[in-house]
Design a protein around this motif. Sequence first.
Motif, PDB file in Angstrom:
ATOM      1  N   THR A 194       0.829  -1.206   0.000  1.00  0.00           N
ATOM      2  CA  THR A 194       0.000   0.000   0.000  1.00  0.00           C
ATOM      3  C   THR A 194       0.863   1.256   0.000  1.00  0.00           C
ATOM      4  O   THR A 194       0.563   2.230  -0.706  1.00  0.00           O
ATOM      5  CB  THR A 194      -0.933  -0.008   1.224  1.00  0.00           C
ATOM      6  N   TYR A 195       1.954   1.224   0.782  1.00  0.00           N
ATOM      7  CA  TYR A 195       2.812   2.407   0.889  1.00  0.00           C
ATOM      8  C   TYR A 195       3.471   2.728  -0.448  1.00  0.00           C
ATOM      9  O   TYR A 195       3.466   3.887  -0.891  1.00  0.00           O
ATOM     10  CB  TYR A 195       3.883   2.166   1.957  1.00  0.00           C
ATOM     11  N   ALA A 196       4.048   1.737  -1.115  1.00  0.00           N
ATOM     12  CA  ALA A 196       4.716   1.973  -2.389  1.00  0.00           C
ATOM     13  C   ALA A 196       3.735   2.483  -3.435  1.00  0.00           C
ATOM     14  O   ALA A 196       4.035   3.423  -4.190  1.00  0.00           O
ATOM     15  CB  ALA A 196       5.393   0.693  -2.872  1.00  0.00           C
ATOM     16  N   ALA A 197       2.551   1.882  -3.485  1.00  0.00           N
ATOM     17  CA  ALA A 197       1.540   2.310  -4.454  1.00  0.00           C
ATOM     18  C   ALA A 197       1.099   3.752  -4.182  1.00  0.00           C
ATOM     19  O   ALA A 197       0.853   4.526  -5.113  1.00  0.00           O
ATOM     20  CB  ALA A 197       0.351   1.368  -4.421  1.00  0.00           C
ATOM     21  N   SER A 198       1.019   4.128  -2.916  1.00  0.00           N
ATOM     22  CA  SER A 198       0.610   5.493  -2.568  1.00  0.00           C
ATOM     23  C   SER A 198       1.634   6.522  -3.009  1.00  0.00           C
ATOM     24  O   SER A 198       1.303   7.708  -3.185  1.00  0.00           O
ATOM     25  CB  SER A 198       0.378   5.606  -1.054  1.00  0.00           C
ATOM     26  N   LYS A 199       2.883   6.092  -3.198  1.00  0.00           N
ATOM     27  CA  LYS A 199       3.949   6.973  -3.657  1.00  0.00           C
ATOM     28  C   LYS A 199       4.045   7.012  -5.183  1.00  0.00           C
ATOM     29  O   LYS A 199       4.947   7.647  -5.738  1.00  0.00           O
ATOM     30  CB  LYS A 199       5.289   6.503  -3.079  1.00  0.00           C
ATOM     31  N   GLY A 200       3.138   6.303  -5.849  1.00  0.00           N
ATOM     32  CA  GLY A 200       3.126   6.303  -7.304  1.00  0.00           C
ATOM     33  C   GLY A 200       3.972   5.232  -7.953  1.00  0.00           C
ATOM     34  O   GLY A 200       4.077   5.188  -9.189  1.00  0.00           O
ATOM     35  N   LEU A 201       4.581   4.355  -7.157  1.00  0.00           N
ATOM     36  CA  LEU A 201       5.398   3.292  -7.725  1.00  0.00           C
ATOM     37  C   LEU A 201       4.510   2.161  -8.238  1.00  0.00           C
ATOM     38  O   LEU A 201       3.513   1.810  -7.616  1.00  0.00           O
ATOM     39  CB  LEU A 201       6.358   2.715  -6.682  1.00  0.00           C
ATOM     40  N   GLY A 202       4.882   1.604  -9.375  1.00  0.00           N
ATOM     41  CA  GLY A 202       4.276   0.360  -9.793  1.00  0.00           C
ATOM     42  C   GLY A 202       4.829  -0.755  -8.926  1.00  0.00           C
ATOM     43  O   GLY A 202       6.020  -0.754  -8.606  1.00  0.00           O
ATOM     44  N   TRP A 240      -4.540 -10.396  -7.632  1.00  0.00           N
ATOM     45  CA  TRP A 240      -5.171  -9.600  -8.689  1.00  0.00           C
ATOM     46  C   TRP A 240      -6.343  -8.775  -8.162  1.00  0.00           C
ATOM     47  O   TRP A 240      -6.696  -7.742  -8.739  1.00  0.00           O
ATOM     48  CB  TRP A 240      -5.642 -10.519  -9.814  1.00  0.00           C
ATOM     49  N   ASP A 241      -6.920  -9.196  -7.093  1.00  0.00           N
ATOM     50  CA  ASP A 241      -8.026  -8.478  -6.471  1.00  0.00           C
ATOM     51  C   ASP A 241      -7.619  -7.084  -6.014  1.00  0.00           C
ATOM     52  O   ASP A 241      -8.438  -6.162  -5.990  1.00  0.00           O
ATOM     53  CB  ASP A 241      -8.531  -9.288  -5.274  1.00  0.00           C
ATOM     54  N   LYS A 242      -6.341  -6.894  -5.692  1.00  0.00           N
ATOM     55  CA  LYS A 242      -5.869  -5.664  -5.069  1.00  0.00           C
ATOM     56  C   LYS A 242      -5.506  -4.600  -6.118  1.00  0.00           C
ATOM     57  O   LYS A 242      -4.665  -4.850  -6.981  1.00  0.00           O
ATOM     58  CB  LYS A 242      -4.652  -5.957  -4.188  1.00  0.00           C
ATOM     59  N   PRO A 243      -6.078  -3.406  -6.016  1.00  0.00           N
ATOM     60  CA  PRO A 243      -5.756  -2.355  -6.988  1.00  0.00           C
ATOM     61  C   PRO A 243      -4.304  -1.885  -6.892  1.00  0.00           C
ATOM     62  O   PRO A 243      -3.765  -1.335  -7.864  1.00  0.00           O
ATOM     63  CB  PRO A 243      -6.726  -1.226  -6.634  1.00  0.00           C
ATOM     64  N   GLU A 244      -3.652  -2.105  -5.746  1.00  0.00           N
ATOM     65  CA  GLU A 244      -2.259  -1.670  -5.592  1.00  0.00           C
ATOM     66  C   GLU A 244      -1.285  -2.566  -6.350  1.00  0.00           C
ATOM     67  O   GLU A 244      -0.141  -2.176  -6.596  1.00  0.00           O
ATOM     68  CB  GLU A 244      -1.868  -1.675  -4.104  1.00  0.00           C
ATOM     69  N   VAL A 245      -1.716  -3.773  -6.696  1.00  0.00           N
ATOM     70  CA  VAL A 245      -0.853  -4.716  -7.413  1.00  0.00           C
ATOM     71  C   VAL A 245      -0.791  -4.350  -8.885  1.00  0.00           C
ATOM     72  O   VAL A 245      -1.822  -4.234  -9.555  1.00  0.00           O
ATOM     73  CB  VAL A 245      -1.371  -6.161  -7.240  1.00  0.00           C
TER      74      VAL A 245
END
Length: 373
Positions: A194-202, A240-245
């Motif tokens: 969640t943290y990495a995705a919140s920073k804009g990282l794929g 795959w369920d997770k939007p952050e993935v």
Amino acid sequence: MQYRKFGRTGCEISALGFGCMRLPMTGSEPSDVDKPEAIRLIRHAIEQGVNYVDTAYNYHGGQSEAVVGEALLDGYREKTYLATKCPVWLVDKPEDFDRLLDEQLAKLQTDHIDFYLLHALHQDSWENRVKRHGLIEKMKEAKADGRIRFMGFSFHDSLTLFREIVDASEDWDFCQIQHNYIDTNNQAGSEGLTYAASKGLGVIIMEPLLGGRLAAAPEQVAKVLPEDRSAVEWAFDYLWDKPEVGFLLSGMGSMEMVEQNLVYAGRSHTGMVPEAERPLYERAKEVFDTMAIVPCTKCGYCMPCPFGVDIPGVYDAYNKTASQGMRRAKEVYAALEGQADRCQSCGRCEEHCPQHIRTSERMPEIVKAFAEK
């Protein structure tokens, strides 16, 4: 095939990426790759919509990059995002980064790598390789001169260190973490995702099947998850369920694996797990955690052992004492050429283990367990 927007890169990448750490083999040595079959699998996956191929300098005893380079000839390179990794443990001075990257470009028969990672970062490599030798700056230079398109890192350590690395540079495009429904609180874990995705990282997911241990789930775990889906599909759907993935990598060693995974990826989407099924994953984790003795994923980074111990094989047999019983575990153990009693506690394997397993402490324990009547 389904595709997902990958962080801030602007790329749309297939839900399934082809991991080239577990290619089909002709023998027992890591370098014994069945090259024609590996090329056939990779090309077939690309023809069916997979557009991300992942390799590394050390996979298959250094042979994986060369095999991937051949597989991507004849027009396949143009259809594919190619990823490989800098072996940071071999970087003793800043100039080594360029030498290794140029060697990889030659083996891969390409003039650029789309996604380039600093490989398997942990506390020691972060402090004594990446920071000491300015490897983030070296990555930025390679990006500026076109040898790589996007820069990232793969990770095996604590959540605290993961946050530090993510925050260390605004130039990271992506990262790669171990994640599955068992490792929710291990390494980067769900919070790191969640943290990495919140920073804009794929965010790329490796070990979605925990080194294959979730592909043939132990009987007790299988009883928790309904039989309307395979154990592999349950594990993939969780991610795959997770939007952050961004997408997940699967090491596919047979055409059967490729075909099955293509089907699963073809019906993947975010939010695909019904609310009523979410507690099943939590229950499966609870059951698994009571059975998992050693968290080995059989990645092989510990091999070869200078004293001939088949370290992944020993751990696989030992874990079977919990999942399949001592009789079956002893059968598997007896068939091993390199049993635990060969261990000399040199600690070499511990330096390279992504799971931080204390093999020098575990092997005497295993010798004793299998010696008991």
